[in-house]
Design a protein around this motif. Sequence first.
Motif, PDB file in Angstrom:
ATOM      1  N   LEU A  82       0.924  -1.110   0.011  1.00  0.00           N
ATOM      2  CA  LEU A  82      -0.153  -0.051  -0.001  1.00  0.00           C
ATOM      3  C   LEU A  82       0.911   1.319  -0.041  1.00  0.00           C
ATOM      4  O   LEU A  82       2.258   1.088   0.246  1.00  0.00           O
ATOM      5  CB  LEU A  82      -0.999   0.017   1.267  1.00  0.00           C
ATOM      6  CG  LEU A  82      -1.888  -1.345   1.479  1.00  0.00           C
ATOM      7  CD1 LEU A  82      -2.760  -1.171   2.691  1.00  0.00           C
ATOM      8  CD2 LEU A  82      -2.798  -1.239  -0.071  1.00  0.00           C
ATOM      9  N   PRO A  83       0.451   2.611  -0.039  1.00  0.00           N
ATOM     10  CA  PRO A  83       1.172   3.774  -0.128  1.00  0.00           C
ATOM     11  C   PRO A  83       1.973   3.672   1.032  1.00  0.00           C
ATOM     12  O   PRO A  83       1.457   3.573   2.200  1.00  0.00           O
ATOM     13  CB  PRO A  83       0.217   4.676  -0.483  1.00  0.00           C
ATOM     14  CG  PRO A  83      -1.026   4.013  -1.213  1.00  0.00           C
ATOM     15  CD  PRO A  83      -0.961   2.716  -0.576  1.00  0.00           C
ATOM     16  N   LEU A  96       5.969   4.553   7.442  1.00  0.00           N
ATOM     17  CA  LEU A  96       5.335   3.314   7.414  1.00  0.00           C
ATOM     18  C   LEU A  96       5.399   2.464   5.881  1.00  0.00           C
ATOM     19  O   LEU A  96       4.924   3.130   4.770  1.00  0.00           O
ATOM     20  CB  LEU A  96       4.088   2.968   8.027  1.00  0.00           C
ATOM     21  CG  LEU A  96       3.897   3.419   9.460  1.00  0.00           C
ATOM     22  CD1 LEU A  96       2.538   3.549   9.839  1.00  0.00           C
ATOM     23  CD2 LEU A  96       4.833   2.496  10.244  1.00  0.00           C
ATOM     24  N   HIS A  97       5.749   1.514   5.750  1.00  0.00           N
ATOM     25  CA  HIS A  97       5.765   0.768   4.566  1.00  0.00           C
ATOM     26  C   HIS A  97       4.974  -0.494   4.633  1.00  0.00           C
ATOM     27  O   HIS A  97       5.292  -1.527   4.838  1.00  0.00           O
ATOM     28  CB  HIS A  97       7.227   0.241   4.093  1.00  0.00           C
ATOM     29  CG  HIS A  97       8.294   1.162   3.948  1.00  0.00           C
ATOM     30  ND1 HIS A  97       8.709   1.944   2.845  1.00  0.00           N
ATOM     31  CD2 HIS A  97       8.930   1.929   4.845  1.00  0.00           C
ATOM     32  CE1 HIS A  97       9.512   2.971   2.734  1.00  0.00           C
ATOM     33  NE2 HIS A  97       9.583   2.735   4.215  1.00  0.00           N
ATOM     34  N   LEU A 134      -3.275   5.583  11.160  1.00  0.00           N
ATOM     35  CA  LEU A 134      -4.478   6.090  10.662  1.00  0.00           C
ATOM     36  C   LEU A 134      -4.421   6.164   9.167  1.00  0.00           C
ATOM     37  O   LEU A 134      -5.390   5.421   8.580  1.00  0.00           O
ATOM     38  CB  LEU A 134      -4.817   7.269  11.458  1.00  0.00           C
ATOM     39  CG  LEU A 134      -5.075   7.064  13.047  1.00  0.00           C
ATOM     40  CD1 LEU A 134      -5.487   8.292  13.641  1.00  0.00           C
ATOM     41  CD2 LEU A 134      -6.126   6.081  13.149  1.00  0.00           C
ATOM     42  N   PRO A 135      -3.320   6.677   8.577  1.00  0.00           N
ATOM     43  CA  PRO A 135      -3.545   6.985   7.114  1.00  0.00           C
ATOM     44  C   PRO A 135      -3.388   5.265   6.440  1.00  0.00           C
ATOM     45  O   PRO A 135      -3.778   5.381   5.347  1.00  0.00           O
ATOM     46  CB  PRO A 135      -2.170   7.790   6.854  1.00  0.00           C
ATOM     47  CG  PRO A 135      -1.850   8.409   7.957  1.00  0.00           C
ATOM     48  CD  PRO A 135      -2.341   7.749   9.120  1.00  0.00           C
ATOM     49  N   VAL A 136      -2.700   4.602   6.907  1.00  0.00           N
ATOM     50  CA  VAL A 136      -2.455   3.200   6.334  1.00  0.00           C
ATOM     51  C   VAL A 136      -3.740   2.590   6.374  1.00  0.00           C
ATOM     52  O   VAL A 136      -4.404   1.783   5.612  1.00  0.00           O
ATOM     53  CB  VAL A 136      -1.384   2.467   7.351  1.00  0.00           C
ATOM     54  CG1 VAL A 136      -1.407   0.891   6.847  1.00  0.00           C
ATOM     55  CG2 VAL A 136      -0.102   2.971   7.298  1.00  0.00           C
ATOM     56  N   ILE A 137      -4.674   2.736   7.515  1.00  0.00           N
ATOM     57  CA  ILE A 137      -5.969   2.109   7.582  1.00  0.00           C
ATOM     58  C   ILE A 137      -6.893   2.715   6.519  1.00  0.00           C
ATOM     59  O   ILE A 137      -7.643   2.042   5.700  1.00  0.00           O
ATOM     60  CB  ILE A 137      -6.550   2.396   9.003  1.00  0.00           C
ATOM     61  CG1 ILE A 137      -5.939   1.493  10.180  1.00  0.00           C
ATOM     62  CG2 ILE A 137      -8.136   2.037   9.090  1.00  0.00           C
ATOM     63  CD1 ILE A 137      -6.424   1.989  11.441  1.00  0.00           C
ATOM     64  N   GLU A 143      -8.168   0.782  -0.697  1.00  0.00           N
ATOM     65  CA  GLU A 143      -7.859  -0.097  -1.634  1.00  0.00           C
ATOM     66  C   GLU A 143      -8.935  -1.275  -1.744  1.00  0.00           C
ATOM     67  O   GLU A 143      -9.131  -2.156  -2.762  1.00  0.00           O
ATOM     68  CB  GLU A 143      -6.706  -0.848  -1.241  1.00  0.00           C
ATOM     69  CG  GLU A 143      -6.041  -1.944  -1.802  1.00  0.00           C
ATOM     70  CD  GLU A 143      -5.576  -1.733  -3.205  1.00  0.00           C
ATOM     71  OE1 GLU A 143      -5.571  -2.575  -4.100  1.00  0.00           O
ATOM     72  OE2 GLU A 143      -5.115  -0.612  -3.371  1.00  0.00           O
ATOM     73  N   ASN A 144      -9.699  -1.722  -0.530  1.00  0.00           N
ATOM     74  CA  ASN A 144     -10.712  -2.655  -0.511  1.00  0.00           C
ATOM     75  C   ASN A 144     -12.134  -2.142  -0.702  1.00  0.00           C
ATOM     76  O   ASN A 144     -12.939  -3.007  -0.340  1.00  0.00           O
ATOM     77  CB  ASN A 144     -10.450  -3.617   0.894  1.00  0.00           C
ATOM     78  CG  ASN A 144      -9.259  -4.450   0.856  1.00  0.00           C
ATOM     79  OD1 ASN A 144      -9.172  -5.358  -0.065  1.00  0.00           O
ATOM     80  ND2 ASN A 144      -8.115  -3.704   1.302  1.00  0.00           N
TER      81      ASN A 144
END
Length: 149
Positions: A82-83, A96-97, A134-137, A143-144
Motif C-alpha cells: 500500500l502507499p 510506514l511501508h 491511521l493513514p494506512v487504515i 484499496e478494498n
Amino acid sequence: MPVTCEVPDNEEKGNMDQIQVACAIIERDGLVLAAQRSAAMSLPLKWEFPGGKINHGESTEECLRRELFEELSIQVSLGKSLPISTYQYPTFTVTLHPFICSIEAGEIVLNEHAAIAWLAPNNLDSLEWAEADLPVIESYLVENRVDVS
C-alpha cells in the motif's frame, strides 16, 4: 522485486529521529489483525499493524518477515503493498511501508505485544490506534472499497 530501504544516519538529521518501518495488514477469513503495543513500548497500549524497523541494507519484505517471526512467531505471505505513509510525532518521524499479508505458517504468540484483535475492516476505527497507522487504515479501506459510513 524487493525494495531496499536506505535508513538515514541520525547524525545527519539533527535531533529528530527518522524511523523506517515495515508493517503488515494481516488478513484472515475477512478479518484484519490489530496488535496492541505493550505498556513498556513507546506509544504504550496503542494499537498498530505489526512490523518493525527496517535495518540498514534490508529490504522491506525481509524486514517484515523477520519482524513478524520475532514479534508473533508467524511466517507470512506478502501480498500487495500500500502507499508509504509518513507521520511526525513530537520527538520522531516514522515512515510506514505497509503490505497486505496472510499467515503462511505458525500460531500467533505474543512475544512483544499486550494483545491482538481480529476485526472486520469497517470496525478498525473502534480501537485507539497509533497515529501513524491511521493513514494506512484509510489506504487499506480505500484499496478494498470498504464503506465505513
